[in-house]
Design an enzyme around this catalytic site. Structure first.
Site, PDB file in Angstrom:
ATOM      1  N   ASP B 196       0.822  -1.222   0.000  1.00 15.02           N
ATOM      2  CA  ASP B 196       0.000   0.000   0.000  1.00 15.02           C
ATOM      3  C   ASP B 196       0.861   1.279   0.000  1.00 15.02           C
ATOM      4  O   ASP B 196       1.579   1.539   0.952  1.00 15.02           O
ATOM      5  CB  ASP B 196      -0.862  -0.074   1.273  1.00 15.02           C
ATOM      6  CG  ASP B 196      -1.669   1.176   1.577  1.00 15.02           C
ATOM      7  OD1 ASP B 196      -1.682   2.106   0.760  1.00 15.02           O
ATOM      8  OD2 ASP B 196      -2.294   1.205   2.665  1.00 15.02           O
ATOM      9  N   HIS B 369      -3.815   4.478   6.724  1.00 14.26           N
ATOM     10  CA  HIS B 369      -2.688   3.971   5.942  1.00 14.26           C
ATOM     11  C   HIS B 369      -1.372   4.327   6.621  1.00 14.26           C
ATOM     12  O   HIS B 369      -1.192   5.450   7.087  1.00 14.26           O
ATOM     13  CB  HIS B 369      -2.706   4.585   4.540  1.00 14.26           C
ATOM     14  CG  HIS B 369      -3.956   4.271   3.781  1.00 14.26           C
ATOM     15  ND1 HIS B 369      -4.083   3.154   2.997  1.00 14.26           N
ATOM     16  CD2 HIS B 369      -5.146   4.916   3.719  1.00 14.26           C
ATOM     17  CE1 HIS B 369      -5.293   3.128   2.465  1.00 14.26           C
ATOM     18  NE2 HIS B 369      -5.967   4.191   2.887  1.00 14.26           N
TER      19      HIS B 369
END
Lengths: 556, 556
Positions: B196, B369
């Protein structure tokens, strides 16, 4: 010049409150009207096709004989961008500092107004006497040189508008804030302060432009290929720092982009930008130098798709194409609303092989507007009796109001005004409750104000699902269709993929029209409405879209 | 199940690289195709009228007999939002954790697909054997519970996709990252890691969700009136913290907004959200409690004009209207592109009299994130032979690639792929150079892929300056105009202000048509082009606008 009995003072904003942009503030002292700034605003997302937005100046037009002066605090678009439109309707002398008027002249010349307007150059020490008030100025620091605040001295005290400002304790060149004068104004008595709310939500201090210079110099030093710097053209301090860093590290500078070329030219001619001889080269000559000796100064820091930087990245610029080994510095942060286009440009630059230095990673931008500590400093220097947070959206005005309360200004003496709200003063006491006309004038092409809500609503509808035009020619006498229905669509669906849909629609319309003709006399508006309703419903069922439907009935 | 000789492995993205959104990654091991995630993307600004965008899955359709499984890492729209569209074209079992499948079921039921799709619930300990590979999972922390990474074990090592993750050392509830398992995967040998890249530009650590809970609790404690909290519905941890803080301070909670009601319902039923009995009240009952005892949990944290929060602020919500004394917490930061609408909503809330607590002022949001230090930690746990930064725009992939180099992964073993770029593996060695079809499928209403560039270009044109429809009925035999020209405009100018312009245009068109009829035979396409050119030029001269001109000739 001052009356001994109390004057009637009015203060209001025609633009710049409840919004970022099109700043225009008015101070009225008895029969004298003073206007400060004449900005434009760029359209919001929903304002399809609109080029720019300016303030509604109906009030000034209705009182044009009393408008004595337009003062400009600095040369940014949100303070001077509306000037050509306004001077077409208002004949008034314009006061500004040299650089500000230099930029204004360029605008007036484009509009064919140069020579028909009285421009009066002032500096921070100018004092101008009018019938009912005296106007003075004070130097401020902002992201363009030669910024000033404006002070209207009345018998009830001074009405002060800060203009855009920050406090930079280590300013580039000579453009420091004149804190001595601000403190003096405070000592003499400020009736009402209008101050810049842009960064009222931001804690701390904004930071010095010098720090940006240091970062730029570091990047320029370590870059192994060409350096391309994108910046706001009007940020002359920053341009100076780019020239200085390039000089220091043995680079020539090429200037690219229409507004950048123009500002460098104006600022250099007026002595605001110092460029050693032989340092400026033409973009055509870039390839004649080793890459390590080249800096390119360009527009496009906001990711504008037509600006030089985006075109360089897309290999669509005549003189410069971004290539592997280039270092691109985006020395600006995105203006709210531009985040996506800036991101896209950064991606394009990376894809083109450049090393991109942008906001977030390094300190290569500081704001031109003071943060909370600076706003409090201004409030404490001026110690105003009344306070109007201006130059900002509602929440910024609100945050600024809270800061004013923190430094001890009474809640009742702080006004969060909307455009057109008048704050009046009599015997040093504020009165609220009256309004003047205020609003947005939308400019699209040559049209000033001819695009309003209906047109914008139609553009929005058209942008969503397109349009279907349905044309039928009827013989009124014979009571029958003699040509059509013809259905033409734009922006709806691929015609190739929707032949059946259009066929069905045509059939549907024919049935409705034939039915109507049979049953009633042909009443156009009813017939059109039936077509619109039935076809709209049919299409929504089939596609879940609602295109605009435009039935046209021709009669022979 | 593993072959002894080397398998043919292919890894590629059908969505999620070069963009934020519509994640879909494919791992192929000999004849087995595994798909991971099936996300959607919201349209960009220029995609007028488009509702959502999904990946082009032509490759999967062409190889549908080989597609063995669709694995879902977590229940966010950019990972599951495209599932109904994809499952209409692809019959494949879907694997996901309980909460993820709970949210998927809701989607499938709306699309009428429930019962026609095989859903297989997994947990982080599941191991699934396929012909040519074994698939396992590992628990990650993200802004929705029950998130997992996916691991395809092959004879050349594991291909690992992290899904969205952060490392939260003090997670809410039980949702910690399973670092032990990650390290074990690294020990066993990771051939290729897909990780990611969302926050790869952000230095440091992202911060714990717990810290947000502390801030929310402080605000709830000190609020004197009602508290309204806007959050992403799917952030169940945060919802839990809002419930906890409300419980602690003696408040009931009313849930408002369609997706919020839905998620609270699903998460509670599945045991992911713990709400004490009697704490949840109906929005209708809010007025039955003192203001200090009320919390409202709502959608609209992105300033969506139709979501509950905006409607509350505009006094357009059935059950709740924002009033003086309310405290509104916007417990989310704007997704790029939403900055302006979020700002507008904050302004509306302030205008309605609320005290607004929003991102920037207080720490009432953390990202889901991981930032740079967390991305490096993942790389060091997995120690992959090859690395593909995914889930991000190009510059984020680029930044992630730099981090990978920093932790010691060889530059030649890092691939910044575009959609459709295939990385093949043979004997543990990567090969590049092949591609599969990939791209965007635009969805507008019921239409999947029937709106393309031409339709979008037309919508853009229409949105800028509107349209002029010019209709003429000709008698072909008599070679003369028998009705019209009729000119009708939409989105161009106020008709009332432009009568003269339309009169002139009508005259101009009549002249052109009569001239053409006289000089040549009536050739429609030529005649239409002449009308378009002449009228376009005339209007541009008069208005500096370029409306779309649509000439329609009817023949009788």
């Amino acid at each position: 010049m001052r009356e001994t009995e109390s004057q009637s003072i009015k203060v209001f904003a025609l633009g710049g409150v409840g919004e970022i942009g099109k700043n225009m503030y008015v101070v009225e002292v008895d029969s004298d009207i003073f206007v400060v700034d004449a900005g434009l605003m760029f359209p919001e997302d929903e304002m399809f096709g609109i080029d720019i937005v300016i303030p509604d100046i109906t009030y000034l037009e209705e009182n044009k004989d009393r408008v004595r002066a337009l003062f400009l605090t600095h040369g940014h678009e949100d303070h001077i961008g509306g000037i050509s439109y306004i001077l077409r309707k208002l004949s008034v002398p314009v006061y500004g500092t040299r650089l500000t008027l230099g930029l204004v002249e360029d605008k007036l010349s484009e509009a064919g107004l140069l020579g028909r307007v009285t421009l009066k150059t002032i500096d921070a020490n100018s004092i101008i006497e009018f019938n009912h008030a005296t106007v003075s100025f004070f130097r401020t620091t902002h992201s363009i040189p030669d910024a000033v605040g404006v002070c209207v001295h009345t018998s009830q005290g001074a009405v002060v508008y800060t203009g855009d400002f920050k406090f930079d304790q280590t300013p580039v060149d000579r453009y420091g804030s004149d804190m001595g004068k601000m403190a003096q104004l405070g000592n003499e008595g400020v009736l009402c302060l209008l101050s810049d709310s842009t960064n009222a939500e931001r804690p701390g201090f904004t930071g010095s432009e010098k720090a940006v210079g240091v970062e730029i110099s570091k990047v320029v030093y370590s870059a192994e290929g060409r350096v391309i710097v994108a910046s706001f053209a009007s940020n002359v301090h920053r341009l100076q720092q780019v020239f200085d860093a390039s000089y220091e590290h043995g680079r020539k500078v090429a200037v690219v982009g229409r507004s950048m070329v123009k500002v460098v030219d104006i600022a250099r001619n007026l002595g605001y930008l110092h460029i050693p001889d032989g340092m400026l080269i033409s973009p055509q000559d870039i390839e004649n130098y080793p890459e390590r000796q080249i800096t390119v100064l360009t527009t496009g820091s906001q990711g504008e798709p037509m600006a030089a930087l985006s075109r360089m990245a897309k290999n669509a610029h005549k003189q410069v194409t971004i290539r592997k080994g280039d270092t691109v510095i985006i020395a600006a942060s995105p203006i709210p609303g531009n985040e996506t286009s800036v991101s896209k440009t950064i991606d394009l630059l990376f894809r083109a092989g450049a090393n991109v230095v942008y906001y977030g990673e390094k300190k290569i931008h500081v704001s031109g507007h003071g943060s909370q500590e600076e706003l409090k400093l201004m409030l404490n220097l001026m110690r105003p009796k009344y306070f109007l947070p201006v130059h900002g959206e509602f929440r910024m005005q609100k945050a600024h109001a809270r800061l004013a309360q923190d430094v001890g200004i009474d809640r009742d003496r702080i006004f969060i005004v909307e455009k057109g709200d008048v704050i009046g003063f009599r015997d040093g006491i504020a009165q609220t409750g009256t309004r003047v006309q205020a609003g947005n004038i939308l400019i699209d092409g040559l049209g000033v104000g001819d695009v309003g809500n209906i047109v914008l609503r139609d553009r929005k509808l058209l942008s969503q699902d397109g349009i279907l035009v349905v044309v039928i020619t009827l013989s009124k006498e014979a009571k029958r269709i003699i040509s059509g229905p013809e259905i033409i669509s734009r922006g709806f669906v691929y015609v190739r993929e929707s032949e059946q849909l259009i066929d069905h629609s045509t059939k549907l319309v024919r049935e409705i029209v034939e039915q109507s003709i049979k049953e009633y006399s042909i009443e156009w508006s009813t017939l059109k409405q039936s077509v619109r309703d039935a076809l709209g419903q049919f299409l929504f069922e089939k596609t879940k879209r609602r295109p605009m439907i435009l039935p046209i009935i021709m009669e022979v």
